[in-house]
Design a protein around this motif. Structure first.
Motif, mmCIF file in Angstrom:
data_model
loop_
_atom_site.group_PDB
_atom_site.id
_atom_site.type_symbol
_atom_site.label_atom_id
_atom_site.label_comp_id
_atom_site.label_asym_id
_atom_site.label_seq_id
_atom_site.Cartn_x
_atom_site.Cartn_y
_atom_site.Cartn_z
ATOM 1 N N ALA A 148 93.180 18.025 110.434
ATOM 2 C CA ALA A 148 91.902 18.733 110.336
ATOM 3 C C ALA A 148 92.072 20.058 109.614
ATOM 4 N N ASN A 149 93.150 20.748 109.906
ATOM 5 C CA ASN A 149 93.420 22.018 109.219
ATOM 6 C C ASN A 149 93.707 21.790 107.737
ATOM 7 N N ARG A 150 94.384 20.680 107.424
ATOM 8 C CA ARG A 150 94.671 20.374 106.022
ATOM 9 C C ARG A 150 93.387 20.071 105.251
ATOM 10 N N ILE A 151 92.496 19.267 105.868
ATOM 11 C CA ILE A 151 91.232 18.906 105.213
ATOM 12 C C ILE A 151 90.366 20.130 105.026
ATOM 13 N N GLY A 152 90.351 20.993 106.044
ATOM 14 C CA GLY A 152 89.538 22.212 105.987
ATOM 15 C C GLY A 152 88.233 22.050 106.747
ATOM 16 N N PHE A 153 87.895 23.064 107.548
ATOM 17 C CA PHE A 153 86.676 23.016 108.360
ATOM 18 C C PHE A 153 85.456 23.415 107.540
ATOM 19 N N PRO A 154 84.295 22.819 107.887
ATOM 20 C CA PRO A 154 84.036 21.890 108.989
ATOM 21 C C PRO A 154 84.545 20.482 108.694
ATOM 22 N N VAL A 155 84.867 19.750 109.780
ATOM 23 C CA VAL A 155 85.293 18.367 109.659
ATOM 24 C C VAL A 155 84.398 17.493 110.535
ATOM 25 N N LEU A 156 84.445 16.197 110.260
ATOM 26 C CA LEU A 156 83.698 15.224 111.048
ATOM 27 C C LEU A 156 84.701 14.282 111.699
ATOM 28 N N ILE A 157 84.678 14.239 113.042
ATOM 29 C CA ILE A 157 85.516 13.306 113.797
ATOM 30 C C ILE A 157 84.681 12.058 114.058
ATOM 31 N N LYS A 158 85.230 10.879 113.770
ATOM 32 C CA LYS A 158 84.472 9.642 113.941
ATOM 33 C C LYS A 158 85.328 8.595 114.650
#
Length: 670
Positions: A148-158
């Motif tokens: 999640a930190n790599r992708i960058g916030f905001p993120v979507l958890i599914k």
């Protein structure tokens, strides 16, 4: 073609499938739980079989019971509808193994697209663009947090096995990730029996665009154009339309071609939907639209596609399942006009969209549009199932005309005492941003205050005042009701404490009413018969006829609205809303659901406690979750009404509670 079909589902989709099956001369078979013994889909089927208790896991989700019912009545085919067992590959295999026709895609196709992480890998191999994110096998908190930190916030958890917005959480800050992950995992486990998740980059201005695809056993795959499902709340679709606003021909060609490519990659047969997410920050462009997932079933919103193409998708499902080729070639499928669908839910938008349950003592829907429903007057909205009670569908030549007609239809909805979202839907459709096509999945959240909290319109105020004035005018004697063991009718003037009050013909008098808790007052002038009243309100005069329980409103001599009140209920229906009213009185208190002024957190409906983020003695801030209740397939967080301390925590995780139960008490900070 087989001669009989069992629908392994309930509600409006079962009724919808029966409608086409009967037209084709097939025998229709329903299954039902104990809670659905009197349901509309049971009454409309040629034959019905009881399969278990109310809880879905013990009835509609029990594949063995459904299959046993099919064998017992000699069903030749099974249609799964949507939800429940519709995307369960094991169930599909069991149906085929039993020698019964499965009306859906091959089990291998369901498996290939059933898990979001595996589906994305398959799409990448097929050359279909996918949303950046993490689809790995390592589900540890440490790895997911790092990704999640790599992708960058905001993120979507599914949830990898998710659908319908369940198991999906947006997380804006790193410090909130663990809580969001835990909630998504709980919902994934509860709804799909699988707690695994994937993580995606959250698109700032996302549009939800999906393409209806159809395949057969002869190698043919076609698309039936796109739908736009961007108007959502908590990832649940609210209003859908076809085609998508702002979609030019080149972008449409690219997206539909990608959808067909995706379906062919899994040798798809039957009805399916390829879902895409689009970045709408700079119009719709083909290089900013990515694959999200595939739904290997018929969708709730399939009627809008049927409207613009003239195709009965359920008939196609039945024919393809029987081994026939798709009835039309791609160049024979034409796009005609604009269609919209609104989902009518039993929920209270003014109270956080809490689901509403109970009997439909008053239930009236428009009769000049397509309405797909699984309930009827006198039916019941159960706590055990999804709270959608109907779909309202319109088809017009233009988007503007479709939006206007659907808004009018929503305004005509009358539901009581169950609360419904019709007024909210109308305000969405009337909103300038929606009318202009300026929508994304964050539209409702951004406009929520204006869409959910409204004061009683002048028309409602005038109607309520006229009704109360009429009751006062026609009372020949003012006596308190005798003690007969029954309460007086709420329409009786004595029930409102109007003792000694009377309006003489033609003489204006001040009339007061409390409408949904708000006080209104105006001058009301009756005619000599007490049937027509002039109400001076908000710098205008409205005329109102009050006859046999109905109120017809006039302005400048022209009737402009008709408001109907149910027998023995102080309610006015207007604009899709139900407005209660009474003569003002002293007193009052907190309702049964949510938080009271004394800090009590009460269960707003029956449900199961799935989390207790705060413990007895913990300090909490206003809005901080204290207890999480799971009801009607969704989690509902009950939050602290003010800064303070948790003085009482009366439940533990796993408890089943009834509505009104005091779950916790928060004591205000000194």
């Amino acid at each position: 073609m087989f001669k009989s079909v069992l629908v392994a589902n309930r509600g409006e989709i079962a009724c919808r499938v029966f409608r086409t099956a009967k037209r084709m001369g097939l025998r229709t078979i329903a299954v039902y739980s104990e809670a659905d013994a009197e349901a509309l889909h049971v009454r409309e089927a040629d034959e019905a079989v009881l399969i278990g208790p109310a809880a879905a896991r013990e009835s509609y989700l029990d594949g063995a019971k459904v299959l046993a019912a099919a064998k017992a009545v000699g069903a030749e085919a099974i249609h799964p509808g949507y939800g429940f067992l519709s995307e369960n590959a094991d169930f599909a295999e069991a149906v085929v193994a039993a020698g019964i026709v499965w009306i859906g895609p091959q089990p291998a196709s369901i498996r290939a697209m059933g898990l979001k992480d595996a589906a994305k890998k398959l799409m990448i191999a097929a050359g279909v663009p996918v949303t950046p994110g993490y689809q790995g096998e390592d589900q540890s908190l440490e790895t997911l947090t790092a990704e999640a930190n790599r992708i960058g916030f905001p993120v979507l958890i599914k949830a990898v096995a998710g659908g319908g917005g369940k198991g999906m959480k947006k997380v804006d800050r790193p410090e909130d990730f663990a809580d969001g992950l835990a909630s998504a995992q709980r919902e994934g486990q509860s709804s799909f029996g699988d707690p695994r998740v994937l993580i995606e980059s959250y698109i700032t201005r996302p549009r939800h665009i999906e393409v209806q695809v159809f395949g057969d056993s002869h190698g043919n795959v076609v698309h039936l154009y796109e739908r736009d499902c961007s108007l959502q709340r908590r990832h649940q679709k609210v209003i859908e339309e076809a085609p998508s606003p702002g979609m030019d021909a080149a972008t449409r060609a690219a997206v539909t071609a990608a959808a067909v490519r995706a379906a062919k990659a899994v040798d798809y047969q039957g009805a399916g939907t390829i879902e895409f997410i689009a970045d709408a920050s700079d119009e719709l462009k083909s290089d900013r639209i990515w694959f999200m997932e595939m739904n290997t079933r018929l969708q709730v919103e399939h009627p809008v596609t049927e409207s613009i193409t003239g195709v009965d998708l359920v008939e196609w499902q039945l024919r393809v399942a029987a081994g026939e080729p798709i009835p039309l070639k791609q160049d024979e499928i034409k796009l005609n006009g604009w269609a919209m669908e609104a989902r009518l839910y039993a929920e209270d938008p003014a109270n956080g969209f809490l689901p509403s349950i109970g009997a439909l003592e008053y239930f009236s829907l428009p009769d000049d549009i397509r309405v797909d429903t699984g309930v009827t007057w006198g039916g019941e909205v159960s706590q055990f199932y999804d709270p959608m009670i109907a779909k309202l569908i319109v088809h017009e030549d233009s988007r503007e005309a479709a939006a206007g007609r659907l808004a009018k239809a929503c305004a005509e909805v009358c539901v009581w005492p169950v609360k419904a979202n019709a007024g909210f839907l109308k305000r969405c459709l009337d909103h300038p941003r929606f009318v202009a096509g300026d929508v994304d999945t964050g539209f409702i959240a951004a406009e929520e205050a204006a869409l959910t909290h409204v004061a009683a319109p002048t028309e409602v105020q005038a109607a309520a005042l006229a009704v109360l004035a009429s009751e006062a005018h026609h009372a020949e004697e003012w006596v308190r009701p005798m003690k007969t063991g029954r309460e007086a009718s709420p329409w009786s003037p004595t029930a409102y404490g109007l003792y000694g009050f009377r309006l003489n013909g033609g003489v204006a008098a001040s009339q007061r009413a409390r409408i949904n808790g708000a006080l209104v007052e105006a001058s009301v002038r009756p005619d000599e018969h007490g049937s027509y009243f002039n109400v001076d309100l908000n710098d205008q005069t409205l005329g109102a006829y009050v006859l046999t329980g109905d109120v017809a409103l006039f302005r400048d001599g022209q009737e402009y609205a008709s408001l109907v009140r149910p027998v023995d209920e102080p309610v006015v229906f207007y604009g899709g809303e139900a407005w209660t009213f009474e003569t003002p009185r002293h007193g009052g208190g907190a309702g049964a659901g949510g938080s009271a002024s004394d800090g009590s957190l009460r269960a707003p409906m029956p449900g199961k406690i799935v989390a207790a983020p705060a413990k007895s003695g913990d300090a909490v801030n206003k809005g901080q979750p204290v207890v999480v209740l799971e009801a009607m397939k969704m989690e509902h967080a009950l939050t602290a009404p003010f800064d303070g301390v948790v003085a009482e925590l009366n439940v533990v995780v796993g408890d089943q509670v009834v509505d009104g139960t005091v779950l916790a008490v928060v004591k205000a900070a000194d």
